[in-house]
Each structure stands twice: as C-alpha cells, then as structure tokens.
Write a protein that holds these residues in place. Structure first.
Motif, PDB file in Angstrom:
ATOM      1  N   PRO A 166       0.819  -1.220   0.000  1.00 61.71           N
ATOM      2  CA  PRO A 166       0.000   0.000   0.000  1.00 61.71           C
ATOM      3  C   PRO A 166       0.856   1.274   0.000  1.00 61.71           C
ATOM      4  O   PRO A 166       1.998   1.264   0.466  1.00 61.71           O
ATOM      5  N   GLN A 167       0.271   2.350  -0.535  1.00 56.96           N
ATOM      6  CA  GLN A 167       0.934   3.656  -0.553  1.00 56.96           C
ATOM      7  C   GLN A 167      -0.074   4.744  -0.197  1.00 56.96           C
ATOM      8  O   GLN A 167      -1.269   4.600  -0.430  1.00 56.96           O
ATOM      9  N   ILE A 168       0.456   5.838   0.338  1.00 54.82           N
ATOM     10  CA  ILE A 168      -0.339   7.027   0.597  1.00 54.82           C
ATOM     11  C   ILE A 168       0.413   8.206  -0.020  1.00 54.82           C
ATOM     12  O   ILE A 168       1.637   8.265   0.041  1.00 54.82           O
ATOM     13  N   GLY A 169      -0.335   9.100  -0.637  1.00 50.40           N
ATOM     14  CA  GLY A 169       0.303  10.242  -1.284  1.00 50.40           C
ATOM     15  C   GLY A 169      -0.462  11.523  -1.042  1.00 50.40           C
ATOM     16  O   GLY A 169      -1.588  11.520  -0.517  1.00 50.40           O
ATOM     17  N   GLY A 187       5.266   4.427   1.059  1.00 50.76           N
ATOM     18  CA  GLY A 187       4.562   3.158   1.161  1.00 50.76           C
ATOM     19  C   GLY A 187       5.432   2.072   1.741  1.00 50.76           C
ATOM     20  O   GLY A 187       6.604   2.286   2.063  1.00 50.76           O
ATOM     21  N   VAL A 188       4.840   0.903   1.895  1.00 55.58           N
ATOM     22  CA  VAL A 188       5.549  -0.282   2.357  1.00 55.58           C
ATOM     23  C   VAL A 188       5.398  -1.370   1.288  1.00 55.58           C
ATOM     24  O   VAL A 188       4.436  -1.373   0.521  1.00 55.58           O
ATOM     25  N   ASN A 189       6.376  -2.266   1.255  1.00 59.16           N
ATOM     26  CA  ASN A 189       6.361  -3.372   0.303  1.00 59.16           C
ATOM     27  C   ASN A 189       6.372  -4.691   1.061  1.00 59.16           C
ATOM     28  O   ASN A 189       7.147  -4.861   2.002  1.00 59.16           O
ATOM     29  N   PHE A 190       5.552  -5.609   0.632  1.00 57.71           N
ATOM     30  CA  PHE A 190       5.661  -6.987   1.082  1.00 57.71           C
ATOM     31  C   PHE A 190       5.364  -7.877  -0.111  1.00 57.71           C
ATOM     32  O   PHE A 190       4.270  -7.810  -0.678  1.00 57.71           O
ATOM     33  N   ILE A 191       6.361  -8.672  -0.501  1.00 57.33           N
ATOM     34  CA  ILE A 191       6.209  -9.581  -1.631  1.00 57.33           C
ATOM     35  C   ILE A 191       6.754 -10.937  -1.204  1.00 57.33           C
ATOM     36  O   ILE A 191       7.843 -11.039  -0.633  1.00 57.33           O
ATOM     37  N   TYR A 192       5.993 -11.975  -1.469  1.00 57.52           N
ATOM     38  CA  TYR A 192       6.467 -13.341  -1.250  1.00 57.52           C
ATOM     39  C   TYR A 192       6.201 -14.127  -2.526  1.00 57.52           C
ATOM     40  O   TYR A 192       5.099 -14.046  -3.088  1.00 57.52           O
ATOM     41  N   SER A 193       7.201 -14.852  -2.987  1.00 56.10           N
ATOM     42  CA  SER A 193       6.986 -15.721  -4.140  1.00 56.10           C
ATOM     43  C   SER A 193       7.723 -17.036  -3.930  1.00 56.10           C
ATOM     44  O   SER A 193       8.751 -17.088  -3.253  1.00 56.10           O
ATOM     45  N   SER A 194       7.154 -18.080  -4.487  1.00 58.39           N
ATOM     46  CA  SER A 194       7.833 -19.374  -4.480  1.00 58.39           C
ATOM     47  C   SER A 194       7.596 -20.012  -5.849  1.00 58.39           C
ATOM     48  O   SER A 194       6.565 -19.791  -6.484  1.00 58.39           O
ATOM     49  N   TYR A 195       8.596 -20.772  -6.264  1.00 58.43           N
ATOM     50  CA  TYR A 195       8.498 -21.448  -7.552  1.00 58.43           C
ATOM     51  C   TYR A 195       9.159 -22.811  -7.429  1.00 58.43           C
ATOM     52  O   TYR A 195      10.287 -22.920  -6.949  1.00 58.43           O
ATOM     53  N   LYS A 196       8.442 -23.839  -7.858  1.00 55.50           N
ATOM     54  CA  LYS A 196       8.968 -25.198  -7.786  1.00 55.50           C
ATOM     55  C   LYS A 196       9.542 -25.575  -9.150  1.00 55.50           C
ATOM     56  O   LYS A 196       8.827 -25.622 -10.139  1.00 55.50           O
ATOM     57  N   TYR A 197      10.842 -25.805  -9.172  1.00 55.72           N
ATOM     58  CA  TYR A 197      11.529 -26.257 -10.381  1.00 55.72           C
ATOM     59  C   TYR A 197      11.454 -27.784 -10.372  1.00 55.72           C
ATOM     60  O   TYR A 197      12.321 -28.465  -9.820  1.00 55.72           O
ATOM     61  N   GLN A 198      10.395 -28.329 -10.957  1.00 54.25           N
ATOM     62  CA  GLN A 198      10.120 -29.757 -10.854  1.00 54.25           C
ATOM     63  C   GLN A 198      11.228 -30.615 -11.447  1.00 54.25           C
ATOM     64  O   GLN A 198      11.615 -31.619 -10.857  1.00 54.25           O
ATOM     65  N   TRP A 199      11.757 -30.246 -12.586  1.00 54.25           N
ATOM     66  CA  TRP A 199      12.767 -31.085 -13.256  1.00 54.25           C
ATOM     67  C   TRP A 199      14.103 -31.020 -12.520  1.00 54.25           C
ATOM     68  O   TRP A 199      14.872 -31.975 -12.555  1.00 54.25           O
ATOM     69  N   GLU A 200      14.388 -29.889 -11.867  1.00 58.77           N
ATOM     70  CA  GLU A 200      15.653 -29.774 -11.139  1.00 58.77           C
ATOM     71  C   GLU A 200      15.533 -30.279  -9.706  1.00 58.77           C
ATOM     72  O   GLU A 200      16.537 -30.436  -9.014  1.00 58.77           O
ATOM     73  N   GLY A 201      14.325 -30.462  -9.217  1.00 57.71           N
ATOM     74  CA  GLY A 201      14.120 -31.037  -7.895  1.00 57.71           C
ATOM     75  C   GLY A 201      14.288 -30.084  -6.726  1.00 57.71           C
ATOM     76  O   GLY A 201      14.727 -30.493  -5.656  1.00 57.71           O
ATOM     77  N   TYR A 202      13.952 -28.810  -6.913  1.00 56.02           N
ATOM     78  CA  TYR A 202      14.019 -27.893  -5.783  1.00 56.02           C
ATOM     79  C   TYR A 202      12.946 -26.805  -5.909  1.00 56.02           C
ATOM     80  O   TYR A 202      12.339 -26.616  -6.952  1.00 56.02           O
ATOM     81  N   LYS A 203      12.767 -26.126  -4.785  1.00 53.62           N
ATOM     82  CA  LYS A 203      11.792 -25.033  -4.709  1.00 53.62           C
ATOM     83  C   LYS A 203      12.523 -23.793  -4.219  1.00 53.62           C
ATOM     84  O   LYS A 203      13.276 -23.856  -3.243  1.00 53.62           O
TER      85      LYS A 203
END
Length: 188
Positions: free
Chosen positions: A58-61, A73-89
């Motif tokens: 969110p931001q305020i101006g 403003g403040v930032n909060f981002i979370y992401s995850s991705y599973k690389y199935q063929w390489e065997g890790y997340k």
C-alpha cells in the motif's frame, strides 16, 4: 462585409474573455488539506501447482498542486516457484519501504521516481534430502523510474504505469525488464 465579420469576431473573443474573468476561483487553502490525500499501491495474489505470489504494497500520497505529488509506502512480496525437473523449490521474500515523487507535465500523465530499500531473503528447498540453502538476508536498494496515466473514475483514478529498476541490483525484486502496474487510487 469583412469589417463587420472582423468586428463580430473581436466582440465574441472579448465577450468570452470577460466571461472567463467573472468566474470565481476557489480560495487557496493554507496548510494541510486532507482532500489532497490519495491512497493506492499494489495488491496481487497468484496461486498454482508450481508457483505462489503474494504482493501487498500500500501507498499514501499527497497532491501538492496540479503538477506535483509525493508519498510513501511499504512493500511486502512473497513468491515461491517449484523447479520440478531440477528437484528444488525457491522461496523469495521482500519487505521494505519506499517514497515516491510524481510530476504531471500534462493533466493525467505523470513521471514517477520511487527509491526503495527492501530487505530480501532467499531459500532453496531440495526434494532429494539435501539440506536447505539460505542465502544471506540483504537490504537491496532499488530506484524505480517510470511513466503513468491517472484516468479519472469516480472518487479516484485508474492508474496505468510502466516502470523500470534503474539500479539493477542482482537481488532486485523487479528483475531487469520494464514491468507494468495497473491499479486504482482513491481520493485522486
């Protein structure tokens, strides 16, 4: 005949100018005016079998005048991705603060600069029993530059922006390409 046409045109122009001067201008308020505040930011959710994304920023101006606005403003981002063929997340997180400044060279079009300081963390989880790998937590600076449009709608404006991280830190949450934001500012 040409004299009468020229006289009529001049009379019409003087009448319009005189009418425009009769319209009352709004009095200029001194000090803080809460009607110039606006609220917006980014909000995104994405869930799938191999990836997840959560973005709450969110931001305020404050719109100082027709040409200038600024905010934070403040930032909060979370992401995850599973690389199935390489065997890790891979799990990637960001929490940070930003400030921004906007210049409106013409109505509804703005240029924006947004420096940020983001605390980032990265973790890799392996499917084959290897221990998890966690990279050092790091504060990553970003400097977003961009152009946007504020399209009036109701009690606010739809915002369309193209931005780019000018600093290009290797752990920037924005990558090395331009990206687009779409949103709504309340109280534009």
């Amino acid at each position: 005949m040409k004299k009468y046409l020229l006289t009529a045109c001049l009379f019409a122009l003087v009448s319009v100018a005189a009418f425009a001067q009769d319209e009352e201008e709004e009095p200029v308020k001194k000090g803080f005016d809460k009607s110039k505040l606006f609220f917006g930011g980014n909000f995104g959710l994405g869930f799938g079998s191999v990836s997840t994304l959560v973005n709450v920023s969110p931001q305020i101006g404050y719109r100082f005048n027709r040409y200038l606005a600024a905010g934070a403003g403040v930032n909060f981002i979370y992401s995850s991705y599973k690389y199935q063929w390489e065997g890790y997340k891979e799990q990637f997180g960001v929490a940070g603060l930003n400030i921004f400044g906007r210049v409106y060279p013409i109505d509804y079009i703005f240029l924006q600069v947004q420096p940020e300081a983001n605390f980032t963390w990265v973790k890799y989880k392996f499917d084959d029993g290897r221990p998890d790998v966690k990279l050092d937590d790091k504060i990553v600076p970003s400097l977003l530059g961009g152009i946007g449009a504020a399209i009036p709608a109701g009690r606010g404006a739809f915002i369309v922006m193209a931005q780019y991280d000018l600093l290009q830190n290797e752990r920037s949450p924005y990558g090395n390409r331009a990206f687009f934001n779409f949103g709504y500012n309340l109280g534009f």
